[in-house]
Enzyme design. Structure first.
Site, PDB file in Angstrom:
ATOM      1  N   CYS A   8       0.747  -1.264   0.184  1.00 41.03           N
ATOM      2  CA  CYS A   8      -0.079  -0.465  -0.245  1.00 41.03           C
ATOM      3  C   CYS A   8       1.069   1.440  -0.243  1.00 41.03           C
ATOM      4  CB  CYS A   8      -0.458  -0.306   1.072  1.00 41.03           C
ATOM      5  SG  CYS A   8      -2.281   1.043   0.956  1.00 41.03           S
ATOM      6  N   ASP A 130      -7.295  -2.887  11.822  1.00 44.87           N
ATOM      7  CA  ASP A 130      -5.458  -2.837  11.516  1.00 44.87           C
ATOM      8  C   ASP A 130      -5.388  -1.686  13.085  1.00 44.87           C
ATOM      9  OD1 ASP A 130      -3.594  -0.529  10.159  1.00 44.87           O
ATOM     10  OD2 ASP A 130      -4.510   0.922   9.421  1.00 44.87           O
TER      11      ASP A 130
END
Length: 212
Positions: A8, A130
């Site tokens: 990412c 996360d």
């Protein structure tokens, strides 16, 4: 089930090519102005054209409006949308409007935070667990923080899910073994500085997973 990875916050041809060549299943483009990984639309367009068809392009957003979504989807030729700090009803609306796969990020610090995932069961296609950032932080992720992976042991997942938060080439194998994750997502853990991806770290991360 095969183990897949998303790299990412990519922003250069060299690091994008490294992710693709070493086997990333997804590449992430960030569209959030405060982030050091934020991509201008023209740069996103240039990178998107380098991505082969078998690799999915995921746009990362923080509670975006429709104008930003539309522009980013067009520029980045996005296959999926990852949403942070976005309410379930808005996630569902974005999914219906864009007709794209949607990932809903859940910020985790304690076991109680995992309960939030059930609120997205009918709204999203995938949950991204996360690490929760401090309330004062400008960014919802990408800060190198991790949570206690054992929290996920025995948790009943309402949707397919991915693990993120503080993953690195050195700890990703342990993370997978502890959590049973079949999908992982890394950003700061393959950087030499905030927003600056490192091709060697990208390669090491993906090689570590390939050895499992």
């Amino acid at each position: 089930m095969p183990l897949t990875a998303k790299i990412c916050g990519l922003s250069t041809p060299a690091t994008l090519d490294a992710a693709v060549s070493h086997g990333a299943a997804q590449v992430g483009f960030v569209f959030f102005a405060p982030s050091p990984r934020n991509l201008a639309l023209d740069r996103a367009s240039g990178l998107a054209h380098r991505v082969p068809a078998q690799v999915r392009k995921v746009g990362v957003f923080v509670d975006p409006d429709d104008a930003l979504l539309d522009a980013a989807i067009a520029a980045g030729r996005l296959d999926a949308i990852q949403l942070h700090k976005t309410a379930p009803d808005r996630v569902a609306a974005i999914r219906a409007r864009t007709r794209r796969e949607v990932w809903a990020a859940i910020a985790v610090k304690t076991r109680a935070d995992l309960a939030m995932a059930s609120r997205f069961a009918q709204a999203a296609d995938r949950i991204l667990y996360d690490a929760k950032t401090p309330d004062s932080a400008a960014l919802p992720g990408g800060m190198g923080l991790r949570f206690d992976w054992t929290l996920l042991q025995g948790h009943s997942h309402p949707l397919p899910w991915s693990l993120s938060g503080g993953l690195t080439p050195d700890n990703v194998v342990e993370a997978v073994r502890v959590t049973g994750a079949t999908s992982v997502d890394v950003s700061s853990g393959v950087e030499s500085a905030p927003g600056i991806k490192n091709v060697d770290k990208i390669a090491a991360f993906l090689k570590a997973l390939a050895a499992l």
